[in-house]
Design an enzyme around this catalytic site. Sequence first.
Site, mmCIF file in Angstrom:
data_model
loop_
_atom_site.group_PDB
_atom_site.id
_atom_site.type_symbol
_atom_site.label_atom_id
_atom_site.label_comp_id
_atom_site.label_asym_id
_atom_site.label_seq_id
_atom_site.Cartn_x
_atom_site.Cartn_y
_atom_site.Cartn_z
ATOM 1 N N HIS A 74 0.727 -1.022 -0.162
ATOM 2 C CA HIS A 74 -0.134 0.015 -0.023
ATOM 3 C C HIS A 74 0.919 1.347 -0.121
ATOM 4 O O HIS A 74 1.707 1.386 0.846
ATOM 5 C CB HIS A 74 -0.832 -0.183 1.389
ATOM 6 N N ASP A 117 -7.268 -10.292 0.126
ATOM 7 C CA ASP A 117 -7.036 -8.926 -0.214
ATOM 8 C C ASP A 117 -6.660 -8.185 1.211
ATOM 9 O O ASP A 117 -6.315 -8.875 1.901
ATOM 10 C CB ASP A 117 -8.502 -8.428 -0.755
ATOM 11 N N SER A 118 -6.607 -7.088 0.975
ATOM 12 C CA SER A 118 -6.052 -6.016 1.972
ATOM 13 C C SER A 118 -6.820 -6.122 3.357
ATOM 14 O O SER A 118 -6.266 -5.828 4.448
ATOM 15 C CB SER A 118 -6.069 -4.579 1.436
#
Length: 199
Positions: A74, A117-118
């Site tokens: 990120h 995913d995140s």
Amino acid sequence: MNYKDIINACILSGVFLLHSPSALADTPSVGVSKGQESLQPAAEGNLWQRLIRNVSLAWNSPHQELYIPVNTWHNRWTYDDEKIASYNERPWGVGYGKYRYDEDNNWHSVYAMAFMDSHNRVEPILGYGYQKMWIPGEREGWRFGAGFTASITARYEYHYIPLPLPLPLISIEYNRLSLQTTYIPGTYNNGNVLFTWIR
């Protein structure tokens, strides 16, 4: 992280990949040698026809590859520290693809992948990838690529509704090992993710 979610997403992605449209199934396959296929000039037809032809040729190729997600970074300039601390940056998962190199040594692939995913939720993705490849003259076995993927994904926070996801691709390859990555653009505290996998 729930292992059952990962298994279900992998099975679902595989089912999507194995059910090609009849237009793809009717396309005859062409001569193949070490991942390269000869075909008629790519300039034939309009952009849509060329895309369908390239997807079809990749789909009918006997060459297969495994995708292993390795990192989700990120962008630190676009996120609060609190958000960064809460996100998963190890996207456990797996993927499968069929690929070919065309007469210009450019890479084409159809693939399906599922990963965490995140937010540690399963995210499936499937699509077509293309990369223009550059082979340095003196460096045997090395290739560098840049291109795009036209894909469809689904996310937990959107109730797994299929979403189109066109993205850029770059890669560094040595023989059959490739480190491939894409950047998902976004806004502050959303998107702006560098996603990397090995294939």
